[in-house]
Design a protein around this motif. Structure first.
Motif: not given
Ligand code: ZN
Ligand code: ADP
Length: 759
Positions: A469, A471-472, A487, A490
């Motif tokens: 991801c 963001n993660c 994901c 998120c």
């Molecule tokens: Zn994520």
């Protein structure tokens, strides 16, 4: 306020008010004379706050010296408190125990909107007090000739299964469609939509049938007798009913509640988030009719408010609900049941991070009520307390209703299966053959794989890169229905890359089967069978459990594939086979509860087989056939599993032998996260020394959390472990009040007391 305390003329009325702003202390306001009669603990009040107004809850009132610096509260919003005095005390305790701001605690204790963050000076702001004219489908004129889009026919099919009128808000929410769909149906003249007056009730049917009451087995009667005896004492007590799956626990609760009602008391039943199936609500409704209110997150805000109001007015004396129903405004509470007390959905994962089961016990103490915890696989903390300390009192139900046998369990070693077949397979020969038998006999099968999606990761065969991801620090799951990667933490999603984002080669492939893929495999193996799926994706897209579970209950579904959702509490007499794929999957997580979770999941899902007249069978596929949690689950041997697991917990100092707190600092910048975590950790160490020189507390970390990055935040973790629970609370309280006083920036620093996972 009570005027008796009004000692002298100089004294003025004062109120301590909690506001829902994430602040850890209350504010004192003057109560003008004309409001004193109505201003009580538990009332919502409108208060000036800086340059705006806020709605807060009165925690305490008193008379004191006139202090001209104090502001006056502007209004009392209801003449009778929205929280009883006991619930105010419960909230205050919760706020202390979990180190959560009191205003936030009150907010989760009340229906959504009652403590809105924004309020206008006249006190409105998110109040749901009766507003009952709603849009609803009132009739249909169906015509098979009309051309419909797939979405439209889905909606029509949904309407046909419901009683009318059906609220438009429910229709769109439950089918996951936009309003353009029903509007086009209305234009075609296929449905008629009108404004109607409604009591927003979550019941979509009315049940006038006679309650189905069984005459109890000897074991059931004995257990019920103990419950009734404790119930009559009118004081706090707690019991653990440890009963194997289908031993008739729910039937015991129903009988005990009936007795509580007869005694003029009220009753509260908590069930896991996913356990609140239509089936179980129907059973309570069948026994108690309109006396039952239900509370869960699947209701609209309006429905929740109306149910809450019925309870508050004393019109509903039995409440069945998920976690936050523990705050239901029942008066004269006599009995609290926490079904499947081990279930992790009782733990709230964001602030305030309370555990509904533990709050139920606290509430029982405050209300002098009997608390009954029930499970086939009690949480080890609960079990240990019951067996080693006698609190809660331990009651055991060892056999199934009508002496039906527990299912026979077979373990398939997938390593041998691989050698035998010369290739990796998802469905072993034994499982395939067993399913085929069931199809021939018109019996049903459940297949558990606790991973949704099609493939759990996307790997480059050339360089080994995994798509993660943006963001993660989490690998992306491929979903076939959307043909995208997403994901699960998120919600971020993107298209499937044609070439590897790292090395540019076109060797991208999918690994790790999920439920979508398994459904596809089963369809190839059994083309004539009716195969459905139950996981979070299906529930969101297709209008909920009701429809999927209904198919199984009516016998239309031959095979149901799903995640742990299929393991929860369902009672399907037609299911005689349960298959478990990747039984050891959970064991790979670095969490001290992973063996316990695996044991619970296997025992619970096995418990879905053979609940009817025909005996059940379970096939468990694994690569670790010798792991103790699998072996004991196989023999449905809770006692020996618990003994072994408890000896590990004792050795490695985990609950129930220690109390834990998990502190996670989340920040956009890595350095910032670390520097705050360092400050927290050195303050913890300092406070621990100040408080005692024989401290038993260990401060582990700061260290990167298991999920290092989440939603673009870096995460740094500190774990506290101690055998002295009082010390844990003292050190935490002192540490955080010092840090707040020193103005350390504690935004997005989360404190999790008694965490259920450490990710
Ligand atoms: Zn994520
Ligand atoms: P549990 O809560 O332990 O899973 P339930 O109370 O749901 O068990 O009982 C399992 C099934 O057996 C249900 O269908 C229930 O209606 C039925 N049942 C419960 N008690 C009896 C009884 N004494 N006689 C016959 N059937 C019963």
């Amino acid at each position: 306020m009570n005027p008796r305390h009004h000692a002298t003329e100089e004294m003025v009325g004062l109120a301590e008010v909690a506001v829902p702003l994430g602040i850890h202390h209350t504010f004192t306001y003057r109560v003008p004379k004309e409001l004193q009669e109505d201003c009580h603990p538990g009332c919502r009040v409108l208060v000036p706050f800086g340059r705006r107004h806020l709605i807060g809850v009165v925690v305490e009132t008193r008379f004191g010296d006139d202090d001209s610096g104090l502001k006056e509260l502007s209004r009392v919003l209801e003449s009778s408190p929205v929280l009883s005095e006991r619930l105010v005390r419960l909230g205050t305790w919760l706020s202390w125990y979990y180190l959560a701001p009191l205003g936030e605690v009150f907010r989760v204790m009340l229906p959504p909107g009652l403590l809105a963050k924004k309020a206008s000076p006249n006190g409105s702001g998110g109040a749901f007090w009766p507003a009952k004219t709603r849009m609803a489908v009132v009739s249909t004129a169906l015509d098979n000739e009309t051309d419909l889009t797939p979405r439209q026919s889905e909606v029509i099919e949904f309407i046909q299964q419901r009683q009318l009128p059906l609220l438009i808000s429910d229709l769109t929410r439950l089918t996951g469609t936009s309003s353009s769909v029903w509007k086009s149906l209305e234009k075609k003249g296929l449905i008629a939509v009108e404004k109607i007056d409604v009591n927003r009730s979550p019941w979509t049917y009315s049940d006038t049938s006679e309650p189905e009451k069984h005459s109890l087995s000897a074991e059931q009667s004995q257990t019920l007798k103990v419950l009734l005896d404790r119930l009559e004492r009118d004081r706090f007590d707690s019991l653990l009913i440890h009963g194997v799956t289908a031993s008739g626990k729910t039937e015991i609760y129903l009988n005990a509640i009936a007795e509580a009602i007869k005694q003029g008391k009220t009753a509260l039943v908590l069930v896991p988030e996913i356990g609140l199936t239509p089936q179980i609500s129907r059973r309570f409704r069948n026994w108690f009719g309109d006396e039952v209110a239900i509370l869960h997150s699947g209701l609209s805000e309006g429905e929740r408010f109306d149910q809450w109001n019925l309870i508050r007015q004393g019109k509903a004396r039995v409440v069945v609900g998920t976690r936050s129903a523990v705050f239901a405004p029942l008066t004269n509470l006599g009995l609290i049941v926490v079904d499947e007390e081990h279930d992790s959905s009782y733990k709230q994962s964001d602030q305030p991070r309370y555990n509904g089961r533990d709050i139920a016990i606290k509430r029982g103490q405050l209300e002098d009520a009997l608390v009954v915890l029930g499970s086939a696989t009690p949480q080890l903390e609960t079990y240990h307390n019951a067996v080693a300390k006698g609190v809660p009192e331990y009651l055991h139900l060892g056999s199934r209703i009508l002496d039906r046998p527990l299912p026979t369990v077979h373990i398939v070693d997938m390593r041998t299966e691989f050698e035998k077949r010369g290739k990796a397979t998802s469905v072993s020969e034994l499982l395939e053959e067993s399913v085929r038998n069931r199809l021939d006999r018109k019996e049903q099968t459940l297949i558990l794989l606790n991973r949704r999606g099609y493939a759990s990761s996307v790997l480059c065969r050339s360089c080994g890169h995994t798509e993660t991801c943006n963001n993660c620090s989490i690998s992306m799951t491929y979903h076939q229905y959307s043909d995208r990667l997403s994901c699960h933490y998120c919600g971020y999603s993107r298209t499937v890359p044609v070439e590897c984002s790292e090395c540019g080669k076109q060797y991208v492939h999918f690994v790790g089967e999920g439920t979508e893929k398994v459904q596809e495999i089963l369809r190839e193996l059994f083309p004539a069978a009716n195969i459905d799926r139950l996981d979070r994706d299906c529930v969101q897209r297709r209008g909920g459990y009701e429809r999927i579970l209904g198919g199984v209950a009516r016998g239309e579904t031959d095979i149901l594939v799903g995640t742990q959702m299929i393991a929860k509490g369902h009672d399907f007499p037609g299911v005689t086979l349960v298959g478990v794929l990747g039984a050891d999957q959970g064991l790979r997580l670095a969490d001290f509860r992973s063996a316990e979770r695996t044991f619970q999941l296997l025992t619970q899902v096995a418990g879905r087989a053979g609940r009817g007249e025909r005996p059940g069978e379970v096939v468990i596929q694994t690569y670790y056939p010798n792991h103790y949690s699998l072996r004991y689950a196989c023999g449905q041997d809770f006692k020996n599993f618990a003994e072994q697991e408890l000896s590990f917990r004792r050795k490695f100092r985990y609950p129930p032998f220690t109390a834990l707190a998990n502190i996670v600092v989340q920040r956009r910048e890595l350095e910032k996260a670390w520097s705050i975590a360092e400050a927290v950790s050195s303050q913890l160490t300092a406070c621990r020394r100040e408080l005692s020189d024989s401290s038993r507390m260990r401060v582990l970390g700061p260290a990167p959390a298991a999920i290092e990055k989440l939603k673009n935040d870096f995460r740094v973790q500190i774990l506290l472990k101690t055998t002295d629970r009082k010390e844990l609370h003292d050190v935490l309280q002192r540490t955080f009040s010092t840090l707040r006083a020193e103005k350390v920036d504690l935004r997005r620093v989360s404190i999790d007391i008694d965490p259920v996972d450490l990710m």
